[in-house]
Design an enzyme around this catalytic site. Structure first.
Site, PDB file in Angstrom:
ATOM      1  N   PRO A  79       0.835  -1.211   0.000  1.00 25.30           N
ATOM      2  CA  PRO A  79       0.000   0.000   0.000  1.00 25.30           C
ATOM      3  C   PRO A  79       0.868   1.259   0.000  1.00 25.30           C
ATOM      4  CG  PRO A  79       0.124  -0.918   2.222  1.00 25.30           C
ATOM      5  CD  PRO A  79       0.850  -1.871   1.318  1.00 25.30           C
ATOM      6  N   THR A  80       0.692   2.084  -0.991  1.00 22.30           N
ATOM      7  CA  THR A  80       1.391   3.375  -1.021  1.00 22.30           C
ATOM      8  C   THR A  80       0.372   4.442  -1.423  1.00 22.30           C
ATOM      9  OG1 THR A  80       2.133   2.926  -3.290  1.00 22.30           O
ATOM     10  CG2 THR A  80       3.703   2.454  -1.544  1.00 22.30           C
ATOM     11  N   SER A 108      -3.926   1.582  -0.441  1.00 19.86           N
ATOM     12  CA  SER A 108      -3.685   2.466   0.706  1.00 19.86           C
ATOM     13  C   SER A 108      -4.963   3.171   1.139  1.00 19.86           C
ATOM     14  CB  SER A 108      -2.632   3.518   0.336  1.00 19.86           C
ATOM     15  OG  SER A 108      -2.605   4.552   1.310  1.00 19.86           O
ATOM     16  N   GLN A 129      -5.681  -1.319   3.148  1.00 19.06           N
ATOM     17  CA  GLN A 129      -4.824  -0.916   4.265  1.00 19.06           C
ATOM     18  C   GLN A 129      -5.525   0.151   5.093  1.00 19.06           C
ATOM     19  OE1 GLN A 129      -2.764   2.349   4.011  1.00 19.06           O
ATOM     20  NE2 GLN A 129      -2.481   2.122   6.217  1.00 19.06           N
ATOM     21  N   TYR A 131      -5.388   3.013   8.283  1.00 21.86           N
ATOM     22  CA  TYR A 131      -4.797   3.815   9.357  1.00 21.86           C
ATOM     23  C   TYR A 131      -5.905   4.056  10.371  1.00 21.86           C
ATOM     24  CZ  TYR A 131      -0.518   5.103   6.815  1.00 21.86           C
ATOM     25  OH  TYR A 131       0.686   5.089   6.174  1.00 21.86           O
ATOM     26  N   THR A 157      -1.933  -0.809   9.615  1.00 21.15           N
ATOM     27  CA  THR A 157      -0.546  -0.330   9.735  1.00 21.15           C
ATOM     28  C   THR A 157      -0.316   0.179  11.149  1.00 21.15           C
ATOM     29  OG1 THR A 157      -0.500   0.207   7.408  1.00 21.15           O
ATOM     30  CG2 THR A 157       1.118   1.332   8.786  1.00 21.15           C
ATOM     31  N   ARG A 166      10.537  13.196   7.625  1.00 21.96           N
ATOM     32  CA  ARG A 166      11.077  13.051   6.267  1.00 21.96           C
ATOM     33  C   ARG A 166      11.554  14.413   5.799  1.00 21.96           C
ATOM     34  NH1 ARG A 166       5.635   9.676   4.844  1.00 21.96           N
ATOM     35  NH2 ARG A 166       5.911   8.177   6.539  1.00 21.96           N
ATOM     36  N   LYS A 230       0.608  -4.833   9.882  1.00 20.67           N
ATOM     37  CA  LYS A 230       1.762  -4.383   9.078  1.00 20.67           C
ATOM     38  C   LYS A 230       2.629  -3.421   9.885  1.00 20.67           C
ATOM     39  CE  LYS A 230       2.845  -1.829   4.794  1.00 20.67           C
ATOM     40  NZ  LYS A 230       3.218  -0.461   5.156  1.00 20.67           N
ATOM     41  N   HIS A 254       8.005   0.361   6.999  1.00 25.61           N
ATOM     42  CA  HIS A 254       7.385   1.428   6.200  1.00 25.61           C
ATOM     43  C   HIS A 254       8.372   1.957   5.147  1.00 25.61           C
ATOM     44  CE1 HIS A 254       3.528   3.814   6.891  1.00 25.61           C
ATOM     45  NE2 HIS A 254       4.009   4.406   5.830  1.00 25.61           N
ATOM     46  N   ASP A 285       8.055  -6.503   3.552  1.00 19.39           N
ATOM     47  CA  ASP A 285       8.344  -5.505   2.524  1.00 19.39           C
ATOM     48  C   ASP A 285       9.511  -4.636   2.954  1.00 19.39           C
ATOM     49  OD1 ASP A 285       7.447  -3.297   4.054  1.00 19.39           O
ATOM     50  OD2 ASP A 285       5.465  -3.293   3.126  1.00 19.39           O
ATOM     51  N   GLY A 286      10.066  -3.904   1.967  1.00 19.64           N
ATOM     52  CA  GLY A 286      11.202  -3.024   2.231  1.00 19.64           C
ATOM     53  C   GLY A 286      12.428  -3.486   1.487  1.00 19.64           C
ATOM     54  N   GLY A 287      12.754  -2.780   0.404  1.00 14.82           N
ATOM     55  CA  GLY A 287      14.015  -3.039  -0.287  1.00 14.82           C
ATOM     56  C   GLY A 287      13.989  -4.153  -1.319  1.00 14.82           C
ATOM     57  N   VAL A 288      12.819  -4.688  -1.625  1.00 15.14           N
ATOM     58  CA  VAL A 288      12.762  -5.762  -2.634  1.00 15.14           C
ATOM     59  C   VAL A 288      12.905  -5.128  -4.020  1.00 15.14           C
ATOM     60  CG1 VAL A 288      11.322  -7.564  -3.676  1.00 15.14           C
ATOM     61  CG2 VAL A 288      11.314  -7.231  -1.178  1.00 15.14           C
TER      62      VAL A 288
HETATM   63  C1  FNR Z   1       4.368   4.048   1.688  1.00 18.30           C
HETATM   64  N1  FNR Z   1       4.002   3.095   2.625  1.00 18.30           N
HETATM   65  C2  FNR Z   1       2.709   3.108   3.130  1.00 18.30           C
HETATM   66  N2  FNR Z   1       2.332   2.145   4.013  1.00 18.30           N
HETATM   67  C3  FNR Z   1       1.056   2.115   4.467  1.00 18.30           C
HETATM   68  O1  FNR Z   1       0.736   1.231   5.265  1.00 18.30           O
HETATM   69  N3  FNR Z   1       0.143   3.053   4.057  1.00 18.30           N
HETATM   70  C4  FNR Z   1       0.453   4.042   3.179  1.00 18.30           C
HETATM   71  O2  FNR Z   1      -0.387   4.854   2.804  1.00 18.30           O
HETATM   72  C5  FNR Z   1       1.790   4.096   2.714  1.00 18.30           C
HETATM   73  N4  FNR Z   1       2.171   5.079   1.861  1.00 18.30           N
HETATM   74  C6  FNR Z   1       3.446   5.061   1.314  1.00 18.30           C
HETATM   75  C7  FNR Z   1       3.788   6.019   0.364  1.00 18.30           C
HETATM   76  C8  FNR Z   1       5.039   5.961  -0.230  1.00 18.30           C
HETATM   77  C9  FNR Z   1       5.394   6.979  -1.262  1.00 18.30           C
HETATM   78  C10 FNR Z   1       5.964   4.935   0.117  1.00 18.30           C
HETATM   79  C11 FNR Z   1       7.303   4.835  -0.539  1.00 18.30           C
HETATM   80  C12 FNR Z   1       5.627   4.012   1.071  1.00 18.30           C
HETATM   81  C13 FNR Z   1       4.918   1.996   2.987  1.00 18.30           C
HETATM   82  C14 FNR Z   1       4.760   0.814   2.033  1.00 18.30           C
HETATM   83  O3  FNR Z   1       3.558   0.135   2.257  1.00 18.30           O
HETATM   84  C15 FNR Z   1       5.877  -0.216   2.181  1.00 18.30           C
HETATM   85  O4  FNR Z   1       5.998  -0.586   3.536  1.00 18.30           O
HETATM   86  C16 FNR Z   1       7.237   0.259   1.675  1.00 18.30           C
HETATM   87  O5  FNR Z   1       7.086   1.077   0.535  1.00 18.30           O
HETATM   88  C17 FNR Z   1       8.102  -0.940   1.311  1.00 18.30           C
HETATM   89  O6  FNR Z   1       9.371  -0.552   0.963  1.00 18.30           O
HETATM   90  P1  FNR Z   1       9.896  -0.362  -0.547  1.00 18.30           P
HETATM   91  O7  FNR Z   1       9.401  -1.534  -1.370  1.00 18.30           O
HETATM   92  O8  FNR Z   1       9.352   0.946  -1.012  1.00 18.30           O
HETATM   93  O9  FNR Z   1      11.371  -0.366  -0.363  1.00 18.30           O
END
Ligand code: FNR
Length: 362
Positions: A79-80, A108, A129, A131, A157, A166, A230, A254, A285-288
């Site tokens: 979810p982004t 998201s 997802q 919040y 999350t 950030r 998550k 995240h 997730d993260g870095g794949v």
């Molecule tokens: C996120 N992530 C995220 N997670 C979530 O639970 N709700 C959200 O709305 C968002 N929004 C979001 C925006 C952007 C721009 C990024 C880059 C990330 C976190 C996301 O779900 C996930 O954990 C990470 O993006 C995984 O890492 P990689 O694949 O980006 O390295």
């Protein structure tokens, strides 16, 4: 560079060229020193793959299942938020791309297309997802809308009681992406006199920092859908999540956007898998960024991985087509990795196929 990437990482440069700086920085960035952001990728690179030979495999089967749903490969869309900042069609394009690849998209809470729009854009299994807001009624309403729109699970999350710091968003005075799900439910006035990240200001008004373990029970009480938690990065919290009724755990920091210096997810995956001991599926997730990363995560006990930024970069580069290309590249790489490592199916990928720094690299 011409616009024909040969790997997922090359989509980032195309996205950078296509996007306004504020949006590219928002997608790319992590918290503070961005240590965790870098480590998520670097920790994968420290793990070696130990192939087996002469297994006599003429075909490779990447298929798997999650909560009873079929996946063409163990790769989901994380979810982004704010996909319309990347491409005019937003999450609808992402959803169609994921559906074309027969994989699950986690939408998201802060999507820029409404969850109903995404649900009606194409036929596919999708998760939502969540919040948890101070205004619990808003979170509850979105859960109910997701359930009645056919989403199959709620991904809550838990790593965001407040927003991580950030710095590029602070410098750019990042304006929060429009969250279509909140239309008519919540309005946010941007205070022109205040500097800093407007996203941070929005988050501190809305996110509920009092969220605690008992609230998972509250979420369960308002939905019949299974709940995945998550943002778990240690074994003890994973056990607690199961105690309160989670149907799945997502090891996540995240994408390095919340607590800087949190461990790289792949480095603590095994601890979580051992704590969970098969009770529920564990995702990461993260870095794949490579099929080899997916292979390593599976070898260390993940049921599947989720991919965040590369999907957004694919979307920013080429819309739906770019999303498909990114997922397809990861699938192709995973398929080749499985062939070269002597694993004809996902269940053949075992702990013996990888060597981590903790093992001592042999
Ligand atoms: C996120 N992530 C995220 N997670 C979530 O639970 N709700 C959200 O709305 C968002 N929004 C979001 C925006 C952007 C721009 C990024 C880059 C990330 C976190 C996301 O779900 C996930 O954990 C990470 O993006 C995984 O890492 P990689 O694949 O980006 O390295």
């Amino acid at each position: 560079m011409e616009d024909k990437p040969t790997n997922v990482k090359e989509f980032e440069e195309i996205a950078r060229r296509n996007l306004p700086k504020m949006y590219y920085d928002f997608f790319r960035g992590g918290a503070e020193d961005e240590y965790t952001l870098r480590e998520n990728v670097m920790a994968f690179q420290r793990i070696k793959i130990q192939p087996r030979v002469l297994v006599g495999a003429t075909s490779i089967d990447m298929a798997t299942s999650l909560l009873g749903y079929h996946l063409s490969a163990p790769i989901l869309v994380a979810p982004t938020s704010g996909h319309k900042l990347a491409h005019i069609e937003g999450e609808v394009a992402t959803a169609r791309g994921a559906a074309a690849c027969n994989t699950i998209m986690v939408l998201s809470f802060s999507s820029s297309c409404s969850l109903e729009e995404v649900a009606s854009s194409c036929n596919a299994i999708r998760f939502f997802q969540l919040y948890v807001y101070k205004r619990r009624d808003i979170s509850a309403k979105l859960v109910q809308r997701a359930e009645s729109s056919g989403f199959k699970a709620i991904v809550v999350t838990v790593d965001t009681p407040r927003l991580g710091r950030r710095e590029s968003d602070i410098k750019n005075k990042m304006i929060p992406p429009q969250s279509a799900n909140l239309d008519g439910l919540l309005s946010f006035e941007v205070d022109e006199n205040k500097g800093g990240s407007r996203l941070e200001a929005f988050a501190s008004q809305t996110l509920d920092p009092s969220l605690s373990w008992k609230d998972i029970g509250w979420i369960k009480s308002i939905t019949k859908l299974p709940i995945l938690v998550k943002g778990i990065v240690n074994g003890e919290d994973a056990r607690k999540a199961i105690e309160v009724g989670a149907s799945g755990i997502i090891v996540s920091n995240h994408g390095g956007r919340q607590l800087d210096y949190a461990p790289a997810t792949i480095s603590i995956l095994e601890e979580v898998v051992q704590a969970v001991s098969g009770a529920v599926p564990v995702l990461i997730d993260g870095g794949v960024r490579r099929g080899t990363d997916v292979f390593k995560a599976i070898a260390l006990g993940a049921k599947a991985v989720m991919v965040g930024r590369p999907i957004i970069y694919g979307l920013a580069a080429k819309g739906e087509k770019g999303v498909i290309e990114v997922i397809q590249m990861l699938k192709n790489e995973l398929e080749l990795t499985m062939a070269l490592a002597g694993c004809p199916s996902v269940k053949d990928i075992t702990r013996n196929h990888v060597r981590t720094p903790e093992d001592g690299i042999r």
